[in-house]
Design an enzyme around this catalytic site. Structure first.
Site, mmCIF file in Angstrom:
data_model
loop_
_atom_site.group_PDB
_atom_site.id
_atom_site.type_symbol
_atom_site.label_atom_id
_atom_site.label_comp_id
_atom_site.label_asym_id
_atom_site.label_seq_id
_atom_site.Cartn_x
_atom_site.Cartn_y
_atom_site.Cartn_z
ATOM 1 N N ARG A 125 5.002 -7.352 11.144
ATOM 2 C CA ARG A 125 6.249 -6.604 10.940
ATOM 3 C C ARG A 125 7.372 -7.537 10.540
ATOM 4 N NH1 ARG A 125 4.137 -2.972 9.305
ATOM 5 N NH2 ARG A 125 2.281 -4.201 9.644
ATOM 6 N N LYS B 92 0.834 -1.214 0.000
ATOM 7 C CA LYS B 92 0.000 0.000 0.000
ATOM 8 C C LYS B 92 0.864 1.257 0.000
ATOM 9 C CE LYS B 92 -2.117 -1.134 3.796
ATOM 10 N NZ LYS B 92 -1.463 -2.422 4.018
ATOM 11 N N THR B 93 1.838 1.281 0.904
ATOM 12 C CA THR B 93 2.706 2.455 0.965
ATOM 13 C C THR B 93 3.512 2.572 -0.336
ATOM 14 O OG1 THR B 93 2.828 2.189 3.348
ATOM 15 C CG2 THR B 93 4.471 3.623 2.358
ATOM 16 N N GLN C 18 -5.559 -2.977 10.894
ATOM 17 C CA GLN C 18 -4.425 -2.331 11.550
ATOM 18 C C GLN C 18 -4.817 -1.028 12.226
ATOM 19 O OE1 GLN C 18 -0.461 -2.511 9.609
ATOM 20 N NE2 GLN C 18 -1.581 -3.338 7.875
ATOM 21 N N ASP D 157 -1.873 7.789 3.492
ATOM 22 C CA ASP D 157 -1.482 6.445 3.938
ATOM 23 C C ASP D 157 -2.117 6.169 5.309
ATOM 24 O OD1 ASP D 157 -0.247 4.008 3.953
ATOM 25 O OD2 ASP D 157 1.805 4.754 4.147
ATOM 26 N N GLU D 158 -2.248 4.888 5.667
ATOM 27 C CA GLU D 158 -2.778 4.490 6.984
ATOM 28 C C GLU D 158 -4.127 5.170 7.260
ATOM 29 O OE1 GLU D 158 -1.144 2.261 8.759
ATOM 30 O OE2 GLU D 158 0.981 2.439 8.274
HETATM 31 P P1 ATP Z 1 1.742 -2.100 5.979
HETATM 32 O O1 ATP Z 1 0.313 -2.532 5.954
HETATM 33 O O2 ATP Z 1 2.522 -2.842 6.996
HETATM 34 O O3 ATP Z 1 1.898 -0.622 6.040
HETATM 35 P P2 ATP Z 1 2.112 -1.947 3.120
HETATM 36 O O4 ATP Z 1 0.882 -2.548 2.517
HETATM 37 O O5 ATP Z 1 2.200 -0.489 3.166
HETATM 38 O O6 ATP Z 1 2.360 -2.586 4.562
HETATM 39 P P3 ATP Z 1 4.692 -1.828 1.873
HETATM 40 O O7 ATP Z 1 5.442 -1.398 3.051
HETATM 41 O O8 ATP Z 1 4.409 -0.867 0.789
HETATM 42 O O9 ATP Z 1 3.340 -2.561 2.321
HETATM 43 O O10 ATP Z 1 5.404 -3.080 1.217
HETATM 44 C C1 ATP Z 1 5.876 -4.192 1.960
HETATM 45 C C2 ATP Z 1 7.160 -4.703 1.359
HETATM 46 O O11 ATP Z 1 6.917 -5.263 0.101
HETATM 47 C C3 ATP Z 1 8.190 -3.611 1.140
HETATM 48 O O12 ATP Z 1 9.459 -4.124 1.456
HETATM 49 C C4 ATP Z 1 8.092 -3.312 -0.357
HETATM 50 O O13 ATP Z 1 9.307 -2.850 -0.884
HETATM 51 C C5 ATP Z 1 7.745 -4.688 -0.915
HETATM 52 N N1 ATP Z 1 6.964 -4.682 -2.178
HETATM 53 C C6 ATP Z 1 5.827 -4.009 -2.407
HETATM 54 N N2 ATP Z 1 5.357 -4.280 -3.646
HETATM 55 C C7 ATP Z 1 6.232 -5.137 -4.218
HETATM 56 C C8 ATP Z 1 6.313 -5.803 -5.501
HETATM 57 N N3 ATP Z 1 5.389 -5.637 -6.443
HETATM 58 N N4 ATP Z 1 7.368 -6.626 -5.709
HETATM 59 C C9 ATP Z 1 8.289 -6.832 -4.762
HETATM 60 N N5 ATP Z 1 8.286 -6.235 -3.543
HETATM 61 C C10 ATP Z 1 7.262 -5.404 -3.272
HETATM 62 MG MG MG Z 2 2.337 0.868 4.789
#
Ligand code: ATP
Ligand code: MG
Length: 673
Positions: A606, A29-30, A246, A215-216
């Site tokens: 995490r 997402k981020t 979350q 975000d969040e």
């Molecule tokens: P959270 O809910 O904990 O905030 P999030 O949904 O925001 O998580 P991110 O932090 O954006 O998730 O991504 C999690 C991990 O996955 C990061 O290390 C990011 O670099 C990696 N990632 C995201 N998309 C891809 C992709 N398409 N291919 C490979 N790695 C990815």
């Molecule tokens: Mg995130």
């Protein structure tokens, strides 16, 4: 668009209508937000100054800026706003302070200032001591976050106590205004009020912000929700991302229902769900999913990963909290040696800050470098607070709290009676303490001797302030510190000279960081930041960074579960997995287990490669060893993916002796039988 799966790419490119990306932890997402900022600027040709991205913590904002910096050149990114909600609010208030009725250089009251003010205002109503400060502060903050005005609070009060708090709320709001000060919640509330009362100003901001990303989103409260709604207006060009599982800030008024509310407010809302997790092994994900499945769900979400099964989740029961801390430290050392990892690959998460104490001792004992986010922060050191108070007085002489903090630091021999008389005079005249010192009328209330002392101080402050505005402010502030002979004061008030010197170096670090923020060109106007803005930003950083500080060096990371949101680490330890700690006793009493379960979900997700949960069989409480009960969340873990260690003494004995893999495997087999 490197490293984006088709759904993520769709989310990045979708700009036809409002977009909600609703997805579980680690699904990118981020990453979508970061890539979308680049996409809007580079492909859609939107000017960076029209793009605003909002996150919840300074750390997240910093990380996002860094990630965008890798995708977009510095020139293209000029004017881009990536900030926390509160920083965005502060920017708005700074620019619109006149319309809002504040003088430039308004102060931002931190937690301690607010408590001091509430204590002062509340004493009238609570004759037998004020042990209610936290409750009053919390209630006022909740009212503000829910956009409840003082009049509404008073007229809706159902019992006597609420009535009293509502009255204090009214005094509180008036006094803050008189001090030319705002509190943390005002940073959102004031812009919201301004926009609802002043369409011209709103129009200006809507034109400035052509695309908004959040975000969040699950942690927005009512006032933040409204702020977003106002800013995007009818154009509704926005993307928000979030995960209802979350949502962990209900106690600050966060409303995960805001996710569902969006569909009603924006009928053209597009919802994209992401399902692939790129962070954790399948076992970790399965553990997270099974635990959170015990909560009711509004949204159906799935989450899978193709990183393989990975190691089992380890649940380690130790005799007491001391053994627990020792064990975590020892495990980190051995694991690191065996796998040639870095210290920063490990994170230790806990429910409350107090749990860090023992850990610190054990980590120090093993010479493991560590970093505590939200520990004793730089800004809460008394020398830093002293100098900050001087800075606050420079930008806002009406800041009474700052005045009282520094009037006798260093000693000026201005006694409590003088201060009391000054206070009485100032409140009769409805002016600040600083202003009162310079009024002729005060001379009828105070002896000339004392009056002179006060005026010597205010005249000196005025001189420094003038110097700050006319000459180089940093030189003026350095001169001020020398003039104060602050180093000497520290030497008289520290346990040793070396401690005093260390404290003095903190003062210079503060001055340096002020110097740095003066040099950074203003994000939006591209002009040199002035001293008022620079100090204002420092004060805000101070407040936010009590929760989180930056640290890139190679150290084990210690933090609360709340502070770990959005972050990831290869190896995670969750300690204190016991009833009353997680879930927290207050949540058990209030029957708020679901939020604690979400907190557990945040903790589990995490971890990238391995997750260890620990608990102590006995724990010291009020000086007594108490038998603990394992956390109910441990029972919710998928049994087939968990190794339990230390639940029978003989097994833990064997583990101590076990060296080879075979021995461990045989123990595992026995436990599983
Ligand atoms: P959270 O809910 O904990 O905030 P999030 O949904 O925001 O998580 P991110 O932090 O954006 O998730 O991504 C999690 C991990 O996955 C990061 O290390 C990011 O670099 C990696 N990632 C995201 N998309 C891809 C992709 N398409 N291919 C490979 N790695 C990815
Ligand atoms: Mg995130």
């Amino acid at each position: 668009m490197r490293r984006l799966n088709p759904r993520q790419e769709e989310a990045v490119k979708y700009i036809d209508s409002p977009l909600l990306v609703l997805a579980g932890a680690g699904s990118g997402k981020t990453s979508v937000i970061t890539q979308k900022i680049a996409y809007l600027i580079k492909t859609c040709g939107l000017k960076a100054k029209h793009v605003v991205a909002v996150t919840f913590t300074n750390k997240a904002a910093r990380e996002m800026k860094e990630r965008v910096g890798q995708l977009v050149s510095g020139k293209e990114a000029r004017g881009l706003t990536v900030s926390t909600f509160h920083n965005l609010g502060l920017n708005i208030i700074r620019r619109e302070h006149k319309t809002l009725g504040y003088k430039p250089g308004f102060s931002i009251f931190d937690d301690q200032d607010v408590k001091a003010l509430i204590k002062e205002l509340g004493e009238k109503y609570y004759s037998e001591g004020m042990d209610k400060i936290d409750l009053i502060q919390h209630t006022i903050s909740n009212w503000k976050n829910d956009l409840i005005t003082t009049d509404q609070a008073i007229s809706h009060a159902k019992d006597e106590e609420t009535e009293v708090i509502a009255t204090i709320y009214q005094h509180y709001v008036r006094t803050l205004k008189a001090y030319n000060a705002v509190d943390f919640d005002d940073l959102i509330l004031l812009p919201v009020k301004l926009f609802s009362e002043n369409p011209t100003v709103l129009d200006k901001w809507q034109n400035k912000i052509r695309y908004l990303l959040v975000d969040e989103y699950q942690d927005t409260n009512a006032s933040q929700y409204l702020l977003v709604k106002q800013l995007v207006g009818t154009r509704a060009a926005f993307t928000v991302v979030g995960d209802d599982d979350q949502s962990i800030y209900a106690w600050r008024g966060a409303r995960p229902e805001n996710l569902a509310l969006l569909k009603d407010d924006y009928p053209t809302l597009n919802v994209i769900k992401l399902e692939q997790n790129y962070r954790s092994t399948s076992r970790i994900l399965k553990a997270a999913n099974t635990v959170i499945a015990n909560n009711p769900h509004v949204f159906e979400k799935r989450l899978w990963s193709d990183f393989g099964m990975g190691d089992e989740i380890r649940v380690v029961r130790c005799r007491n909290e001391e053994v627990e801390a020792e064990r975590v430290a020892a495990e980190i050392i051995t694991h690191k040696l065996k796998h040639e990892t870095k210290f920063k690959d490990y994170a230790i998460l806990y429910r409350g800050n107090h749990q860090a104490k023992l850990l610190e001792l054990k980590l120090q004992h093993h010479q493991i470098p560590y970093f505590i986010s939200g520990g004793t922060s730089f800004f809460s050191r008394s020398e830093v607070k002293d100098i900050m108070a001087y800075l606050r007085l420079i930008i806002n002489p009406d800041d009474d709290n700052a005045f009282l903090r520094v009037i006798n630091v260093p000693r000026r021999e201005i006694g409590p009676t003088t201060l009391e008389k000054l206070g009485n005079y100032a409140s009769q005249r409805h002016i600040s303490l600083f202003a009162a010192c310079n009024e002729f009328g005060l001379s009828t209330h105070l002896d000339e001797r004392f009056l002179e002392k006060l005026q010597r101080f205010t005249h000196w402050m005025q001189k420094i302030t003038q110097q700050c505005h006319q000459e180089d402010p940093v030189t003026a502030i350095k001169d001020m510190v020398h003039d104060l002979d602050y180093q000497n004061w520290l030497r008289q008030n520290s346990s040793s000279d070396s401690v005093a010197d260390k404290r003095m170096s903190n003062v210079w670090t503060l001055v340096e960081s002020l110097e740095k923020s003066l040099k950074v060109a203003d994000e939006e106007d591209d002009v040199e930041t002035d001293i008022k803005t620079a100090i204002g930003k420092l004060v805000l950083r101070d407040m936010l960074e009590r929760q989180e500080q930056e640290d890139d060096s190679d150290r084990v990371q210690l933090m609360t579960l709340h502070a770990s949101k959005g972050l990831e680490y290869p190896y995670v330890f969750m300690i204190g997995m016991e009833e009353d700690l997680l879930p927290h006793r207050s949540s058990i009493e209030e029957n708020n287990i679901e939020e604690e379960r979400r907190l557990t979900y945040v903790g589990i997700t995490r971890a990238r490669k391995a997750l260890t949960m620990t608990l102590a069989g006995q724990r010291k409480q009020f000086g007594e060893q108490i038998e603990t009960t394992p956390s109910r969340f441990l029972e919710e873990l998928p049994i087939e993916d968990v190794i339990r260690i230390g639940f029978g003494e003989e097994v833990s004995q064997e583990i101590k002796q076990a060296t080879g893999k075979d021995a461990l495997a045989s123990i595992r087999n026995r436990i599983n039988k």
